[in-house]
Motif scaffolding. Sequence first.
Motif, PDB file in Angstrom:
ATOM      1  N   LEU A  62       0.855  -1.362  -0.204  1.00 25.21           N
ATOM      2  CA  LEU A  62       0.148   0.029   0.024  1.00 25.21           C
ATOM      3  C   LEU A  62       0.725   1.195  -0.067  1.00 25.21           C
ATOM      4  N   GLU A  63       1.936   1.454   0.972  1.00 26.77           N
ATOM      5  CA  GLU A  63       2.551   2.538   0.959  1.00 26.77           C
ATOM      6  C   GLU A  63       3.535   3.026  -0.310  1.00 26.77           C
ATOM      7  N   SER A  64       4.119   1.790  -0.995  1.00 25.49           N
ATOM      8  CA  SER A  64       4.761   1.968  -2.281  1.00 25.49           C
ATOM      9  C   SER A  64       3.725   2.678  -3.168  1.00 25.49           C
ATOM     10  N   GLY A  65       2.475   1.875  -3.152  1.00 26.86           N
ATOM     11  CA  GLY A  65       1.522   2.341  -4.270  1.00 26.86           C
ATOM     12  C   GLY A  65       1.009   3.724  -4.192  1.00 26.86           C
ATOM     13  N   VAL A  66       0.786   4.182  -2.603  1.00 26.01           N
ATOM     14  CA  VAL A  66       0.416   5.493  -2.618  1.00 26.01           C
ATOM     15  C   VAL A  66       1.326   6.620  -2.927  1.00 26.01           C
ATOM     16  N   ILE A  67       2.702   6.139  -2.940  1.00 27.90           N
ATOM     17  CA  ILE A  67       3.556   7.258  -3.160  1.00 27.90           C
ATOM     18  C   ILE A  67       3.731   7.309  -4.960  1.00 27.90           C
ATOM     19  N   ILE A  97       7.648  14.683  -2.661  1.00 32.57           N
ATOM     20  CA  ILE A  97       7.747  13.309  -2.145  1.00 32.57           C
ATOM     21  C   ILE A  97       8.348  13.062  -0.973  1.00 32.57           C
ATOM     22  N   TYR A  98       9.663  13.725  -0.673  1.00 33.14           N
ATOM     23  CA  TYR A  98      10.390  13.703   0.403  1.00 33.14           C
ATOM     24  C   TYR A  98       9.510  13.904   1.575  1.00 33.14           C
ATOM     25  N   GLN A 102       8.527  11.705   4.840  1.00 28.85           N
ATOM     26  CA  GLN A 102       8.831  12.080   6.272  1.00 28.85           C
ATOM     27  C   GLN A 102       7.579  12.064   6.927  1.00 28.85           C
ATOM     28  N   ARG A 103       6.385  12.770   6.604  1.00 28.11           N
ATOM     29  CA  ARG A 103       5.250  12.738   7.102  1.00 28.11           C
ATOM     30  C   ARG A 103       4.603  11.528   7.581  1.00 28.11           C
ATOM     31  N   MET A 104       4.893  10.429   6.384  1.00 24.95           N
ATOM     32  CA  MET A 104       4.343   8.989   6.486  1.00 24.95           C
ATOM     33  C   MET A 104       5.176   8.132   7.563  1.00 24.95           C
ATOM     34  N   ARG A 105       6.286   8.533   7.844  1.00 21.41           N
ATOM     35  CA  ARG A 105       7.302   8.143   8.415  1.00 21.41           C
ATOM     36  C   ARG A 105       7.913   6.728   7.947  1.00 21.41           C
ATOM     37  N   LEU A 106       7.921   6.838   6.595  1.00 26.67           N
ATOM     38  CA  LEU A 106       8.409   5.711   5.559  1.00 26.67           C
ATOM     39  C   LEU A 106       9.763   5.771   5.389  1.00 26.67           C
TER      40      LEU A 106
END
Length: 198
Positions: A62-67, A97-98, A102-106
């Motif tokens: 999910l995280e990579s897909g959202v980015i 994106i950075y 950072q906000r998503m803590r990924l």
Amino acid sequence: LDVARRLQQMVLPTDEELQQIEGVDISCYMEPADEVGGDYYDVLRHNGSLRIGIGDVTGHGLESGVIMLMTQTAIRTLITHGETDPKRLLAVLNRTIYDNVQRMRLGRMMSLALLDYKDGAVSVNGLHEQVIVVRKGGEVSLMKTRGIWLALKPDIMRHLDKKRPGEIFLEPGDGIVLYSDGITEAYPGPELFAETLY
């Protein structure tokens, strides 16, 4: 995850869009290995110019897909707003994106190459897998992309300024192949792997 996968598929270029581009033939395909992948590609036309973007977010899910979706939206916004300089586009995109990563803590980053096409000349900016150049006569060559990973640091402009874009000149009948790590990291299924062992 299924909703995210469907969202990714919805923002990819359609066959109808690709057939309307004059002077070039473009074919695209994406099949995530998991429910959601971090692969990105798009074909963008604006004011008579043609730009192709291809990239990959590290990791899957999910995280990579959202980015990937953020990237697609941000690039389209910048181009629609009139940003034509690929280095500035990459620098602004990187910051966007950075900040979100950072906000998503990924701990995610992404490769991204932008190819600008006009009258047989292709300018390649950014970092991604090598570009495969296939000449009409059958000769095949590889061109390394030059750039920097996105979302690693907030400001990458000085790094981009040191990188000269790659250039490819195409004649009628020539082609290029763009791909993600789904190709380079592919492995045979367990049955085929077992056959090679015995």
